[in-house]
Design an enzyme around this catalytic site. Structure first.
Site, mmCIF file in Angstrom:
data_model
loop_
_atom_site.group_PDB
_atom_site.id
_atom_site.type_symbol
_atom_site.label_atom_id
_atom_site.label_comp_id
_atom_site.label_asym_id
_atom_site.label_seq_id
_atom_site.Cartn_x
_atom_site.Cartn_y
_atom_site.Cartn_z
ATOM 1 N N LYS A 11 15.732 -15.061 -47.111
ATOM 2 C CA LYS A 11 16.195 -13.907 -46.320
ATOM 3 C C LYS A 11 16.118 -12.601 -47.112
ATOM 4 O O LYS A 11 15.969 -12.617 -48.343
ATOM 5 C CB LYS A 11 17.629 -14.195 -45.848
ATOM 6 N N TYR A 51 16.375 -15.534 -33.358
ATOM 7 C CA TYR A 51 17.792 -15.937 -33.338
ATOM 8 C C TYR A 51 18.398 -15.932 -31.931
ATOM 9 O O TYR A 51 19.614 -15.917 -31.791
ATOM 10 C CB TYR A 51 18.615 -15.042 -34.257
ATOM 11 N N HIS A 117 17.524 -19.524 -44.716
ATOM 12 C CA HIS A 117 17.687 -20.225 -43.444
ATOM 13 C C HIS A 117 17.189 -21.657 -43.629
ATOM 14 O O HIS A 117 16.255 -21.889 -44.407
ATOM 15 C CB HIS A 117 16.845 -19.543 -42.360
ATOM 16 N N GLU A 128 10.763 -23.541 -34.740
ATOM 17 C CA GLU A 128 10.799 -22.419 -35.688
ATOM 18 C C GLU A 128 9.492 -22.317 -36.481
ATOM 19 O O GLU A 128 8.988 -21.214 -36.721
ATOM 20 C CB GLU A 128 12.007 -22.577 -36.628
HETATM 21 N N1 UDP Z 1 26.125 -15.753 -39.673
HETATM 22 C C1 UDP Z 1 26.946 -14.641 -39.809
HETATM 23 N N2 UDP Z 1 28.301 -14.805 -39.586
HETATM 24 C C2 UDP Z 1 28.850 -16.002 -39.248
HETATM 25 C C3 UDP Z 1 28.008 -17.119 -39.104
HETATM 26 C C4 UDP Z 1 26.653 -16.959 -39.325
HETATM 27 O O1 UDP Z 1 26.493 -13.543 -40.107
HETATM 28 O O2 UDP Z 1 30.074 -16.081 -39.061
HETATM 29 C C5 UDP Z 1 24.674 -15.591 -39.912
HETATM 30 C C6 UDP Z 1 24.219 -16.218 -41.232
HETATM 31 O O3 UDP Z 1 23.159 -15.430 -41.761
HETATM 32 C C7 UDP Z 1 23.733 -17.576 -40.755
HETATM 33 C C8 UDP Z 1 23.075 -17.223 -39.410
HETATM 34 O O4 UDP Z 1 23.950 -16.246 -38.872
HETATM 35 O O5 UDP Z 1 22.842 -18.168 -41.673
HETATM 36 C C9 UDP Z 1 22.929 -18.366 -38.436
HETATM 37 O O6 UDP Z 1 24.182 -18.986 -38.258
HETATM 38 P P1 UDP Z 1 24.330 -20.575 -38.241
HETATM 39 O O7 UDP Z 1 25.687 -20.888 -37.725
HETATM 40 O O8 UDP Z 1 23.149 -21.174 -37.544
HETATM 41 O O9 UDP Z 1 24.314 -20.952 -39.805
HETATM 42 P P2 UDP Z 1 23.203 -21.701 -40.667
HETATM 43 O O10 UDP Z 1 22.552 -22.737 -39.793
HETATM 44 O O11 UDP Z 1 22.229 -20.642 -41.144
HETATM 45 O O12 UDP Z 1 23.963 -22.322 -41.817
HETATM 46 MG MG MG Z 2 21.618 -22.508 -37.992
#
Ligand code: UDP
Ligand code: MG
Length: 139
Positions: A11, A51, A117, A128
């Protein structure tokens, strides 16, 4: 075959901090093979599409701005049980909760700017990967 691939993004925060090489080292050391990789800068529109699954979550608008705020590295990775194995390597979404030695523990700045990610299912890994790469680019 799809059960053995996952998709990752290094990222903007991690690219900006020059962690790209260290993160790729961790990925290769963990036994993943790189099937495709590119360096690019998403527009807000492209980040919003990637997203879209999170569009109703409160952090969505900030996430789009952040993910389009600088260049990223996108990659398709191959390994047995790739999705779960990679989620273990990167650690929890919130770096404060990520296990010591995981990529997010080592390199993430915050729950939003969390370095990488990783796909959460085989189905999403395929979706993806094809968002970023054509069939010809994955080998
Ligand atoms: N994210 C955020 N705040 C939150 C949760 C997620 O900014 O409270 C962002 C973070 O960059 C995360 C992405 O949104 O990686 C996607 O969220 P997800 O719940 O899918 O988490 P991941 O699968 O990336 O662990
Ligand atoms: Mg995720």
């Amino acid at each position: 075959m799809t059960a053995n691939i996952t998709f990752t993004i290094i990222k903007p925060d991690a690219v900006q901090s020059n962690f790209t090489g260290k993160i790729i080292d961790k990925i290769l050391d963990a036994g993943f093979r790189i099937k495709a990789m590119k360096y690019l800068h998403l527009s807000e529109k492209q980040a919003a599409e990637f997203y879209e699954i999170h569009k109703n979550r409160p952090f969505y608008n900030d996430l789009i701005k952040y993910m389009s705020g600088g260049p990223i590295v996108a990659a398709v990775l191959e390994k047995e049980n790739a999705v779960e194995s990679y989620r273990n390597l990167i650690g929890a979404t919130d770096p404060q909760k990520a296990e010591p030695g995981t990529i997010r523990n080592l390199f993430a700045k915050s729950i939003e700017a969390n370095a990488v990610h990783g796909s959460d299912s085989n189905e999403n890994a395929a979706i993806e990967s094809s968002f970023f790469f054509s069939k010809l680019e994955m080998f």
